[in-house]
Write a protein that holds these residues in place. Structure first.
Motif, PDB file in Angstrom:
ATOM      1  N   LEU B  53       0.824  -1.206   0.000  1.00  0.00           N
ATOM      2  CA  LEU B  53       0.000   0.000   0.000  1.00  0.00           C
ATOM      3  C   LEU B  53       0.863   1.264   0.000  1.00  0.00           C
ATOM      4  O   LEU B  53       0.622   2.199  -0.749  1.00  0.00           O
ATOM      5  N   TYR B  54       1.918   1.258   0.828  1.00  0.00           N
ATOM      6  CA  TYR B  54       2.796   2.432   0.867  1.00  0.00           C
ATOM      7  C   TYR B  54       3.467   2.645  -0.484  1.00  0.00           C
ATOM      8  O   TYR B  54       3.633   3.771  -0.940  1.00  0.00           O
ATOM      9  N   ARG B  55       3.857   1.532  -1.139  1.00  0.00           N
ATOM     10  CA  ARG B  55       4.502   1.658  -2.446  1.00  0.00           C
ATOM     11  C   ARG B  55       3.515   2.213  -3.472  1.00  0.00           C
ATOM     12  O   ARG B  55       3.823   3.138  -4.220  1.00  0.00           O
ATOM     13  N   ALA B  93      15.730  -1.250   4.796  1.00  0.00           N
ATOM     14  CA  ALA B  93      16.954  -1.987   4.474  1.00  0.00           C
ATOM     15  C   ALA B  93      17.942  -1.895   5.630  1.00  0.00           C
ATOM     16  O   ALA B  93      18.632  -2.863   5.962  1.00  0.00           O
ATOM     17  N   GLY B  94      17.971  -0.731   6.267  1.00  0.00           N
ATOM     18  CA  GLY B  94      18.821  -0.536   7.440  1.00  0.00           C
ATOM     19  C   GLY B  94      18.429  -1.480   8.561  1.00  0.00           C
ATOM     20  O   GLY B  94      19.273  -2.086   9.222  1.00  0.00           O
ATOM     21  N   CYS B 211      15.994  -6.312  -2.281  1.00  0.00           N
ATOM     22  CA  CYS B 211      15.763  -6.971  -0.990  1.00  0.00           C
ATOM     23  C   CYS B 211      14.473  -6.531  -0.314  1.00  0.00           C
ATOM     24  O   CYS B 211      13.805  -7.324   0.350  1.00  0.00           O
ATOM     25  N   ILE B 212      14.106  -5.267  -0.496  1.00  0.00           N
ATOM     26  CA  ILE B 212      12.887  -4.788   0.161  1.00  0.00           C
ATOM     27  C   ILE B 212      11.640  -5.248  -0.583  1.00  0.00           C
ATOM     28  O   ILE B 212      10.639  -5.649   0.019  1.00  0.00           O
ATOM     29  N   GLN B 213      11.720  -5.211  -1.922  1.00  0.00           N
ATOM     30  CA  GLN B 213      10.605  -5.710  -2.738  1.00  0.00           C
ATOM     31  C   GLN B 213      10.319  -7.170  -2.413  1.00  0.00           C
ATOM     32  O   GLN B 213       9.159  -7.581  -2.321  1.00  0.00           O
ATOM     33  N   GLU B 214      11.392  -7.927  -2.193  1.00  0.00           N
ATOM     34  CA  GLU B 214      11.215  -9.346  -1.878  1.00  0.00           C
ATOM     35  C   GLU B 214      10.439  -9.528  -0.586  1.00  0.00           C
ATOM     36  O   GLU B 214       9.564 -10.381  -0.475  1.00  0.00           O
TER      37      GLU B 214
END
Lengths: 343, 691
Positions: B53-55, B93-94, B211-214
């Motif tokens: 949703l945020y994306r 990611a952090g 990595c975040i999309q995954e």
């Protein structure tokens, strides 16, 4: 003089006079000297409004009177209403129609001053034809041709401006009282119009029933044509939606109280005065209704434009003048794109 | 007492659908919905989880501001949807870099600020579970929450919170990393800043951009998005587990539409479930949220000109107070005009409620009487309309300008909105849509909608939600929205039970507690007493659970306090009250014998309760008992008491096991309570508890 023939009795007349003073005072209380200055700044828009108010509106009134073949007294009254300047009522309607209140105020100011010159000229152009049809009898029973009392009209206009100046003075010294005067004026106008209509209906019922349907048609449609022509005209001249609204409402809504003042002060013949007053009362009553409906329509119709403009303005106020709101594609309609980037 | 009145809905239904002359009036005056959306909402409403949703919001609304923070009155700092997402992605990611795995609870102790939102987006994109609380959390609770949730990574607001955290840290062997949000006053060694975390993430994203999309892909609707610990003064805080599906169902089902030209002024604590839901709700419509505070509210209303607000009753009370103050100071003529306008408006609005079938009480049964009644009200509207029109335009509009002048509607939730306040806003022409819900129901269960603005109710139940009213003692189902045989049994009072996509998964690690409120087949027991009105709205009548919720949101378990105070010599029995109030109150049955033993010459309790000295004695005793050193000192003190003459009896106010039936007491002594509340909390002239 038989009192039955008089449309407005002593009390009514006094009330009407009081109403005129209070309303004009209230109108003055809403104005500042700055409002006059801003007229010069937006001269282009004011000029469009001016053309609409003093060009189209009297022409509409004249055409309506001619086409409907109104009795001469009603015809003169209709033209008189058509040549009136705007009043403070239009400012309120403009606010609710989400039009430019600033332009509405400028136009009211400019037209009130201009009326001193424009009204006599316009009446000279449009009314002589109707006036000729009226025969007036003097004390000796001699028939005269009726002449529009131009000098009286100018004097009445000047008299009407006295409370306006009074209101402006009050505004200079006390904002609280000035605001109260403004609200009271609106309230007063409502009450007096309702009272006048009711009292006329009760006392002169046969006369009212006997009034030609054409007179009603003219009283109702004058304002509506004013709205339409004002709207279309402003659009043709390229005014933006908020200005179109202000000009449209300003054109259709006239300053009724001035009409009452002129009729009472300048026309001495009772029968003539009665008919003219009745036309002015009818106009004042119906314009509130038509203007309300028109305003509601404008408000709904312009909801989206207004929402976008308002949001953009707030962004600029809070995030800085340089902030540009970037709406997703398809949100901002073409007609207001220009407005968002300029003013 | 439970089945006081039963009405059949079918008897009313044909009449409501009849094409009457006033239908025409209704269509003219209330034709179009107040808000409209300009964009296609489908993709956003169908998001599978918050990360997605945020994306989608970032893709959809891009550079539009999502949140704005006040620096000075006319200098606000916006953050766009894209920026929020981009920064959130780096933070996510952090977080992954410092070892936050999918499904890990992450602590977040902070008040409203834009960094809160950044942290939230980061946590969601990392697939973790946001576990928030405000900085007003007391040490005991904070200690318990972090221990119970086994928090490993936590965000704290500023240095003050960091100091507290360091003090409490000994209890939490699991806590590894701390991130400080507000870094204006410097940061200590070993503590991350949000910027450092984002940098860490940015470099990680360079090596593995996907990595975040995954993570977004692998989070399912059933996974938790938050653990909200409810506050409790006595009982332990309970961690309410809410899933992505819970919150996303709300966005679909809450019957409201906003657009990206709307502005929302926000004042509720950001971690509160209502605000959380509303935040996500406004984001999905591209609305910008402006954070304000009670102190700057007046100014901010003028500058932001909000088009929508969602808030707790407290804000509406405060605004009401402010407006009335302004009117009190106004010019006498204007004040008089306001009172005329207000009177006219209440006649006008009342006639509309009759015509629109929005009265709380059912209309007379006779068709002819009802028709006549409607004709009378139509007539009244026509008579008043010109005057109302003028006053609405000239006077009430000025009052509305005090609230910015652009409000299309507002939502009130998180407590009962006092009837008087509700009516006030209605009369001045601001729609307040009162809603109802709990943290456990994420939160909206019912909310007033435009076509059903019945004052005194919380509106109809929202879509996809089932409602049933259950008898308080026999557990018999009195009303059910999903069973056709029972869907017409309106007007019966009982416990409100609900089932729907917004109901929590349970209390974290508290299976027993979960079983108490959540049945196998998904019915949630709200602990509130309610009924369905003749026009299909839910009306809340009180609580059957003993927990008292004060207007500041504090949950009080009254039973231990009562048990303790019952030990006072002069008290025979007592009941604590104060649902939705600012303070706690008590109804006390004085001990007649004790007073007689004291040498007081009284024969009856009626005599006793009129004696101010008796009142004083008892109140002093309560004070002493509450401030006794042996008391843990955490109980809120009782603000005032009222004496009652009739003792509580089993079968009446008590169960057969001598347990207090608080709702019965509240109902029986409603007038006493109302006068007590009116005397103690005059500024919020409310009708509470037993509404």
């Amino acid at each position: 003089m038989n009192s039955d023939q008089v449309l407005l009795h002593g009390l009514d007349q006094a009330l009407l006079a009081l109403m005129i003073i209070v309303i004009m005072f209230g109108m003055g209380a809403g104005l500042t000297v700055d409002d006059f200055r801003t007229v010069a700044r937006r001269w282009r828009l004011v000029a469009i409004g001016f053309a609409s108010q003093f060009g189209f509106m009297p022409l509409i009134a004249f055409t309506l009177a001619t086409l409907l073949n109104l009795p001469p007294a009603y015809a003169i009254a209709l033209v008189l209403v058509g040549t009136l300047p705007g009043g403070s009522t239009s400012n309120m309607f403009t606010y609710f129609a989400r039009g430019s209140v600033a332009l509405s105020i400028s136009m009211t100011t400019a037209s009130t001053l201009a009326a001193l010159i424009m009204m006599p000229i316009l009446l000279q152009i449009y009314t002589p034809g109707f006036a000729r049809e009226i025969a007036v009898y003097d004390a000796d029973g001699m028939a005269h041709e009726f002449v529009i009392p131009t000098v009286n009209i100018v004097v009445s206009l000047l008299l009407v401006l006295v409370p306006v100046a009074g209101g402006m003075t009050l505004r200079r010294f006390s904002r609280g009282w000035a605001k109260s005067a403004e609200d009271t004026a609106g309230f007063m106008a409502m009450i007096v119009i309702i009272f006048l209509v009711a009292s006329t209906l009760i006392r002169h019922f046969p006369q009212v029933i006997g009034t030609d349907i054409k007179v009603y048609a003219a009283a109702i449609t004058l304002g509506m044509f004013g709205f339409l022509i004002g709207y279309v005209g402003a659009r043709i001249f390229g005014a933006s939606p908020i200005h179109q609204r202000a000009i449209s409402l300003e054109t259709g809504i006239q300053n009724g109280p001035i009409a009452f003042a002129i009729i009472l002060l300048s026309f001495s013949d009772v029968a003539l005065q009665n008919q003219m007053l009745w036309m002015a009362i009818l106009y004042s009553m119906f314009i509130v209704i038509t203007a309300s409906i028109f305003t509601l329509w404008l408000r709904r119709h312009g909801q989206r434009d207004w929402a976008i403009t308002e949001n953009t303005l707030v962004h600029r106020r809070l995030f800085g003048e340089e902030y540009v709101t970037q709406y997703p594609a398809g949100i901002v309609p073409k007609r207001i794109e220009h407005n968002l980037t300029q003013e | 007492m439970a089945s006081s009145r039963s009405l059949s809905l079918t008897r009313w239904a044909p009449f409501t659908s009849v094409t009457a002359p006033w239908r025409f009036l209704i269509n003219i005056c209330h034709g179009k919905s107040i808000v409209e959306t300009f964009t296609d909402m489908k993709p956003i409403l169908n998001a599978r989880n918050l990360a997605q949703l945020y994306r989608l919001c970032a893709e959809h609304y891009g550079e539009l501001p999502a949140f704005a923070t006040r620096q000075t009155a006319t200098n606000w700092q916006p953050i766009s949807f894209r920026e929020l997402y981009e920064r959130g992605k780096q933070i996510a990611a952090g977080l992954a870099q410092i070892g936050v795995r999918q499904g890990d609870p992450v602590g977040l102790i902070s008040d409203n600020r834009v960094e809160w939102m950044l942290a939230e987006v980061g946590i969601q994109l990392a697939g973790a579970v946001n576990t928030p609380r405000g900085t007003d959390v007391i040490d005991d609770e904070w200690g318990y929450i972090f221990e119970h949730a086994e928090i490993e990574v936590a965000f704290v607001e500023g240095p003050k919170e960091l100091q507290r955290l360091k003090r409490l840290r000994v209890q939490w062997p699991n806590l590894r990393e701390v991130i400080q949000l507000d870094t204006r006053k410097g940061v200590e060694e070993g503590v991350h800043t949000l910027d450092q975390l984002a940098e860490l993430g940015a470099s990680a994203l360079k090596t593995n951009p996907q990595c975040i999309q995954e993570r977004e892909q692998s989070v399912s609707g059933d996974d938790l998005f938050t653990l909200i610990y409810t506050s409790g003064t006595t009982g332990k805080p309970k961690g309410v587990m809410l899933t992505h599906e819970n919150i996303l169902s709300q966005i679909k089902n809450v019957p409201l539409e906003l657009s990206c030209t709307d502005r929302v002024l926000s004042i509720l604590p950001i971690w509160h479930v209502f605000e959380r839901m509303f935040e996500v709700f406004t984001m999905s419509y591209g609305v910008c949220t402006y954070y304000t505070s009670l102190r700057t509210l007046g100014q901010d209303l003028q500058n932001v000109e909000p088009t929508f607000m969602g808030s707790a009753p407290r804000l509406w009370e405060s605004l009401h107070h402010r407006i009335m103050q302004g009117i009190g100071q106004a010019h006498p003529v204007r004040r008089a005009l306001f009172h005329i306008a207000y009177r006219l408006s209440s006649w006008y609005q009342h006639s509309w409620t009759v015509l629109r079938n929005e009265t709380l009480e059912p209309p007379p049964r006779s068709l002819i009487v009802r028709l006549a009644w409607k004709m009378v009200h139509s007539g009244r509207i026509c008579l008043i309309l010109p005057l109302y029109g003028f006053f609405n335009a000239a006077v009430l509009e000025n009052v509305r300008l005090k609230a910015g002048g652009c409000l299309k509607a507002t939502i009130s939730g998180g407590g009962a909105l006092p009837m008087a306040i509700d009516q006030f806003y209605r009369k001045i022409g601001i729609h307040v849509l009162e809603g109802y819900g709990l943290t456990e129901t994420s939160p909206v269960l019912a909310v007033r909608i435009q076509s059903k603005e019945v004052a005194g109710t919380v509106g109809p139940i929202i879509p996809e939600t089932e409602l049933r009213i259950v008898h308080l003692e026999t557990d018999e189902i009195l009303y059910s929205s999903s069973q056709s045989a029972l869907s017409q049994e309106i007007g019966l009072r009982g416990e409100i039970q609900v089932r729907g996509p917004q109901i929590m998964r349970g209390y974290y690690k508290e299976h027993g507690l979960t079983r108490e409120v959540l049945s196998e087949d998904g019915w949630f027991r709200t602990g509130d007493i309610g009924m369905v009105t003749w026009n299909g709205c839910l009306r809340i009548l009180g609580r059957c659970k003993s927990t008292i919720v004060l207007s500041n949101g504090e949950n009080i378990e009254p039973e231990p306090i009562e048990a303790r105070l019952r030990q006072c010599a002069h008290i025979e029995n007592l009941a604590l009250m104060g649902q939705d109030c600012k303070h706690l109150y008590a109804l006390v049955v004085p001990d007649l014998e004790q007073f007689q033993q004291d040498g007081r010459e009284v024969k009856t309790r009626e005599e006793l309760i009129t004696d101010p000295e008796v009142h004083q004695t008892i109140f002093r005793e309560i004070r002493e008992m509450q401030h006794h050193p042996s008391d843990s000192g955490k109980h809120p003190s009782i603000r005032a008491i009222r004496l009652i003459a009739e003792p509580f009896t089993p079968g009446e106010e008590l169960t057969n096991l001598f347990k207090l039936k608080r709702h019965v007491v509240a109902q029986k002594y409603d007038d006493v309570l109302q006068s007590l509340y009116a005397a103690e909390e005059p500024d919020s002239s409310r009708s509470r508890g037993h509404r």
